[in-house]
Design an enzyme around this catalytic site. Structure first.
Site, mmCIF file in Angstrom:
data_model
loop_
_atom_site.group_PDB
_atom_site.id
_atom_site.type_symbol
_atom_site.label_atom_id
_atom_site.label_comp_id
_atom_site.label_asym_id
_atom_site.label_seq_id
_atom_site.Cartn_x
_atom_site.Cartn_y
_atom_site.Cartn_z
ATOM 1 N N SER A 1 0.832 -1.183 0.000
ATOM 2 C CA SER A 1 0.000 0.000 0.000
ATOM 3 C C SER A 1 0.868 1.234 0.000
ATOM 4 O O SER A 1 1.902 1.285 0.675
ATOM 5 C CB SER A 1 -0.896 -0.015 1.230
ATOM 6 O OG SER A 1 -1.060 1.294 1.723
ATOM 7 N N LYS A 2 0.431 2.227 -0.770
ATOM 8 C CA LYS A 2 1.270 3.423 -0.890
ATOM 9 C C LYS A 2 1.360 4.189 0.433
ATOM 10 O O LYS A 2 2.204 5.033 0.616
ATOM 11 C CB LYS A 2 0.818 4.311 -2.041
ATOM 12 C CG LYS A 2 -0.544 4.884 -1.910
ATOM 13 C CD LYS A 2 -0.769 5.869 -3.048
ATOM 14 C CE LYS A 2 -2.244 6.171 -3.196
ATOM 15 N NZ LYS A 2 -2.748 6.075 -4.517
ATOM 16 N N ARG A 3 0.452 3.858 1.366
ATOM 17 C CA ARG A 3 0.541 4.510 2.660
ATOM 18 C C ARG A 3 1.731 3.984 3.456
ATOM 19 O O ARG A 3 2.252 4.629 4.331
ATOM 20 C CB ARG A 3 -0.763 4.336 3.439
ATOM 21 C CG ARG A 3 -1.702 5.523 3.231
ATOM 22 C CD ARG A 3 -3.096 5.246 3.731
ATOM 23 N NE ARG A 3 -3.817 4.457 2.731
ATOM 24 C CZ ARG A 3 -4.417 3.311 2.987
ATOM 25 N NH1 ARG A 3 -4.388 2.785 4.180
ATOM 26 N NH2 ARG A 3 -5.064 2.668 2.029
ATOM 27 N N ARG A 4 2.142 2.753 3.137
ATOM 28 C CA ARG A 4 3.223 2.160 3.930
ATOM 29 C C ARG A 4 4.562 2.063 3.189
ATOM 30 O O ARG A 4 5.616 2.160 3.796
ATOM 31 C CB ARG A 4 2.811 0.767 4.411
ATOM 32 C CG ARG A 4 1.644 0.812 5.409
ATOM 33 C CD ARG A 4 1.412 -0.554 5.996
ATOM 34 N NE ARG A 4 0.933 -1.490 5.005
ATOM 35 C CZ ARG A 4 -0.337 -1.774 4.805
ATOM 36 N NH1 ARG A 4 -1.261 -1.206 5.538
ATOM 37 N NH2 ARG A 4 -0.712 -2.628 3.877
#
Ligand code: GLU
Length: 476
Positions: A244-247
């Site tokens: 995920s681009k959040r991580r």
């Protein structure tokens, strides 16, 4: 034998993701391994979410990875009328039908199906209506979609990765192929395109596995020849969660900007699903083309291991031509100094610093972060070093060293690591101190830190002027 034709079909609703790049790479490798064609199709039918900048960005990222289509790029937005034509054919073949149900009615059906834990059973009412009745409905302004009539039975295919895969058609709802606003859906567009582009192998992520039976049913309804399918394993992060681009950084261009080499990223991404012979982890593009086979593609999800990527990148940095690395370092220098300053640094000078640093770095940006002192005079010094060496005794020793240095290495004298070492040691012998008591403060003065490649090699690269200037500054 029929020519192998594969395609990568991204939707331009976001940047090219490393997962997408992995799919593109496997398609490309398979095409090259079979001397076939690799094609690119931009699935931009979702006008609201698709952006042309994103299509360009995807093409640019692929180009950076040296993955280029063998034929002109196909844009789905150019082909809407063709999809509609096939939808109409399916209706006239009685394989698809008008659905005049209102949203309210459909909601009710969905709730009922959920309560009974079954799939929605559409009544297919319009299949019993005459053409005139349908026309009347439409001209009276009734909204409609067109749904595909899912036949009874099972849908089976031999997936090149998963083997025999079976879906019961009773689990597949009569799906919409033309929306009420007249736009065709993904399922129909993809089948029409793969057919028209003579695609022989559909290679894509596991997330599309459940779309495959629907697409196969469409092929069969049109009496079109089926391609073969290969579904690639999911990519998970180190905590076994979906990337995920959040991580994690997920866009290919982020890796480029951080200073990963395209060869290294390419190599790393193939290992996310492909197991080379002898479990070699460093494998060139040519070897991959020679050895690629679906028999060695894993079914189980793959883990995106940053440490492995960093290791692979560091190995590629060691293998790559130093001048090529130096050009990338020069590009990166633009980010930390005015462009004109960066441009004025001779490539030869950068190459020398690359030569000294390349065993110590993992990404291109490390040349700049860890070896910043080659390009910019240290403004501050490491605390730990200052505490130890910023005292009168060290400074006095260094000042006298500089005097001796100036005498020995006057402008015409050759300064190389051997001569520098000889000189420093004879100076410390004369003073009756350990060589380290000059080397450590000298390193701090020249590099601003306490860790660097061999100080005499660093001095050779920096050159006399920088050495003089930096020692003086440190003493002051
Ligand atoms: N456009 C789809 C996606 O980006 C891929 C379709 C396919 O490969 O069949 O996920």
């Amino acid at each position: 034998m029929e020519e192998v034709r594969v395609r990568f079909a991204p939707s331009p609703t976001g940047f090219l993701h490393v997962g997408g790049a992995r799919t593109a790479i496997f398609n490309w490798l398979y095409a090259r391994s079979k001397k076939g064609k690799f094609l690119l199709r931009i699935e931009d039918t979702d006008a609201q979410r698709s952006k042309s900048e994103l299509s360009e960005q995807i093409i640019r990222s692929l180009d950076w990875l040296e993955i280029r289509p063998d034929e002109p790029v196909v844009y789905q937005s150019d082909r809407i009328s063709r999809y509609k034509e096939i939808v109409e054919q399916l209706v006239s073949l009685k394989k698809a039908y008008y659905c005049f149900k209102t949203i309210g009615e459909l909601d009710l059906e969905r709730k009922e199906a959920q309560a009974n834990k079954t799939s929605i059973k559409h009544d297919r009412a319009s299949m019993n209506m005459t053409d005139d009745e349908i026309k009347e409905f439409i001209s009276s302004g009734k909204e409609y979609t067109i749904r595909f009539h899912v036949p009874d039975g099972v849908t089976e295919f031999d997936d090149l990765v998963h083997g025999k895969t079976t879906f019961s058609n009773s689990g597949i709802d009569d799906f919409v192929i033309l929306r009420s606003d007249g736009t065709p859906v993904y399922q129909i567009a993809v089948v029409v395109d793969d057919h028209d582009m003579n695609i022989t192998h559909v290679i894509r992520g596991d997330d599309h596995l459940s779309n495959t039976p629907k697409q196969i049913l469409l092929y069969k309804a049109m009496n079109w020849e089926l391609p073969l399918f290969a579904h690639l394993p999911m990519i998970l992060d180190e905590d076994k969660r979906k990337l995920s681009k959040r991580r994690n950084p997920v866009a290919v261009e982020e890796y480029r900007d951080k200073g990963y080499l395209h060869e290294a990223l390419f190599n790393f991404l193939t290992l996310l699903g492909f197991a080379p012979n002898n479990n070699t982890e460093l494998i060139s593009r040519d070897e991959l083309v020679e050895t690629f086979t679906f028999a060695r593609v894993n079914k189980k999800s793959a883990v995106f291991d940053m440490k492995k990527l960093n290791w692979i990148n560091s190995e590629y940095i060691k293998m790559k031509d130093e001048a090529d690395i130096a050009s990338l370092v020069k590009e990166g220098l633009n980010k930390i100094m005015p462009e004109t300053d960066a441009e004025s640094i001779p490539l030869d000078y950068v190459i020398k610093s690359v030569h000294l640093m390349k065993e110590r770095v993992c990404i291109i940006n490390d040349f700049i972060e860890l070896g910043k002192y080659f390009f910019i005079e240290p403004e501050t010094y490491e605390e730990k070093g200052l505490a130890k060496y910023s005292n009168d005794e060290s400074k006095k020793l260094l000042a006298e060293y500089l005097d001796s240095f100036n005498e020995v290495f006057s402008d015409n004298n050759i300064m190389n690591p051997e001569e520098l070492e000889k000189h420093l040691r004879s100076y410390t012998d004369l003073k009756g101190v350990k060589a380290a008591s000059v080397i450590h403060p000298l390193r701090l003065a020249l590099t601003g830190g306490t860790v660097s490649p061999g100080i005499f090699e660093v001095m050779e690269v920096l050159g006399k002027d920088k050495i003089r200037k930096r020692i003086k500054r440190f003493i002051q």
